[in-house]
Design an enzyme around this catalytic site. Structure first.
Site, mmCIF file in Angstrom:
data_model
loop_
_atom_site.group_PDB
_atom_site.id
_atom_site.type_symbol
_atom_site.label_atom_id
_atom_site.label_comp_id
_atom_site.label_asym_id
_atom_site.label_seq_id
_atom_site.Cartn_x
_atom_site.Cartn_y
_atom_site.Cartn_z
ATOM 1 N N CYS A 144 0.839 -1.203 0.000
ATOM 2 C CA CYS A 144 0.000 0.000 0.000
ATOM 3 C C CYS A 144 0.875 1.255 0.000
ATOM 4 O O CYS A 144 0.634 2.193 -0.766
ATOM 5 C CB CYS A 144 -0.928 -0.023 1.221
ATOM 6 S SG CYS A 144 -2.104 1.349 1.251
ATOM 7 N N CYS A 145 1.906 1.265 0.857
ATOM 8 C CA CYS A 145 2.815 2.430 0.890
ATOM 9 C C CYS A 145 3.527 2.594 -0.462
ATOM 10 O O CYS A 145 3.780 3.726 -0.884
ATOM 11 C CB CYS A 145 3.842 2.279 2.012
ATOM 12 S SG CYS A 145 3.195 2.589 3.671
ATOM 13 N N CYS A 173 -0.977 8.770 7.277
ATOM 14 C CA CYS A 173 -2.324 8.415 6.838
ATOM 15 C C CYS A 173 -3.206 8.113 8.064
ATOM 16 O O CYS A 173 -2.742 7.541 9.052
ATOM 17 C CB CYS A 173 -2.260 7.179 5.945
ATOM 18 S SG CYS A 173 -1.473 7.483 4.357
ATOM 19 N N CYS A 190 -3.384 4.617 9.730
ATOM 20 C CA CYS A 190 -2.088 4.081 10.164
ATOM 21 C C CYS A 190 -1.416 4.988 11.209
ATOM 22 O O CYS A 190 -0.208 4.876 11.445
ATOM 23 C CB CYS A 190 -1.160 3.914 8.969
ATOM 24 S SG CYS A 190 -1.795 2.737 7.764
ATOM 25 N N CYS A 210 7.849 3.776 6.232
ATOM 26 C CA CYS A 210 7.067 3.424 5.039
ATOM 27 C C CYS A 210 7.971 3.084 3.862
ATOM 28 O O CYS A 210 7.499 2.721 2.797
ATOM 29 C CB CYS A 210 6.141 4.557 4.650
ATOM 30 S SG CYS A 210 6.994 6.102 4.313
HETATM 31 FE FE1 SF4 Z 1 -1.378 2.814 2.985
HETATM 32 FE FE2 SF4 Z 1 -1.146 3.190 5.634
HETATM 33 FE FE3 SF4 Z 1 1.009 3.367 4.011
HETATM 34 FE FE4 SF4 Z 1 -0.908 5.255 3.991
HETATM 35 S S1 SF4 Z 1 0.501 4.739 5.683
HETATM 36 S S2 SF4 Z 1 0.076 4.367 2.233
HETATM 37 S S3 SF4 Z 1 -2.771 3.972 4.279
HETATM 38 S S4 SF4 Z 1 -0.242 1.525 4.454
#
Ligand code: SF4
Length: 237
Positions: free
Chosen positions: A119-120, A202, A205, A230
């Site tokens: 996701c990151c 985010c 998170c 991240c």
């Molecule tokens: Fe995805 Fe969480 Fe990374 Fe944001 S911090 S990009 S929501 S995993």
């Protein structure tokens, strides 16, 4: 282009003896198309203030992950208006994001470190690569005091064989001095800082800190400490 005789060690040594304004001016003078990535955190707001008020030739960009707090989005609008500046926004690619959500669900990042990194990668790392492309200087607001993972952060670093230098002009700043500067300079900051969020990413998170926790403990709190980055700050040019 950074002078062939300069290297990250020289620049690191030079920056150690300068104040923040001078450090940013040095980066602007020594590099081509320098880019500062802001997450609208308190450290980044201090850097934005100096770039904007001294009109330093550094491009300011932010990553619109699509999962930011409403307070962060409000601060983005407020900061642009306050300083009369452009903050360039970079978004995830639609098709890769759709594929991820179809496969893992909107909040699939809670399931494993791999799912979270994926996701990151989509929401941060790929847009970051576009944001800093063509620049030989990437500026960030990391401080050594923030966590164990950051306690050796240099002012300037680069990887052998790579052309891009990474700069951390706040590396030696402690939180007491940071808050003092932000207050004295009347810099707009995220309303969440007053509710126990020293580090804000985010929304799904990030959580508020508990007493005694380090500044980054509220980020990806369900993972072990070593994993709690991240990958964005380890990205290479
Ligand atoms: Fe995805 Fe969480 Fe990374 Fe944001 S911090 S990009 S929501 S995993």
């Amino acid at each position: 282009m950074i002078s062939p005789i300069a290297n990250s060690f020289d620049l690191d040594q030079k920056m150690a003896a300068l104040n923040l304004h001078e450090r940013l001016e040095l980066i602007a003078q020594e590099t081509v198309n320098p880019v500062f990535t802001t997450s609208l955190g308190i450290e980044d707001q201090l850097i934005t203030h100096f770039i904007a008020t001294h009109k330093i030739a550094i491009k300011i960009v932010t990553l619109q992950t699509g999962r930011l707090f409403p307070q962060t989005l409000q601060l983005l609008t407020q900061t642009k208006a306050h300083y009369g500046i452009e903050i360039h926004e970079f978004y995830p690619e639609n098709h890769t994001l759709e594929k991820y959500i179809k496969q893992r669900g909107l909040n699939g990042f809670y399931e494993s470190i791999q799912a979270r990194h994926a996701c990151c990668n989509i929401r941060k790392l790929e847009p970051l690569a576009r944001a800093i492309s063509g620049s030989d200087a990437w500026i960030k607001g990391l401080r050594r005091e923030q966590s164990n993972n950051r306690k050796t952060v240099p002012f300037c670093e680069h990887q052998d064989g790579k052309t891009q230098f990474k700069f951390n002009p706040l590396a030696d700043l402690d939180r007491v001095e940071l808050l003092k500067l932000v207050d004295e300079l009347d810099i707009p900051i995220n309303a969440l800082h007053a509710s126990g969020y020293p580090s804000i990413g985010c929304e799904p998170c990030t959580r508020a800190l508990k007493p005694g926790e380090d500044e980054r403990a509220g980020r990806w709190w369900w993972e072990n400490e070593q994993a709690r980055e991240c990958g964005l700050h380890a990205a290479k040019g």
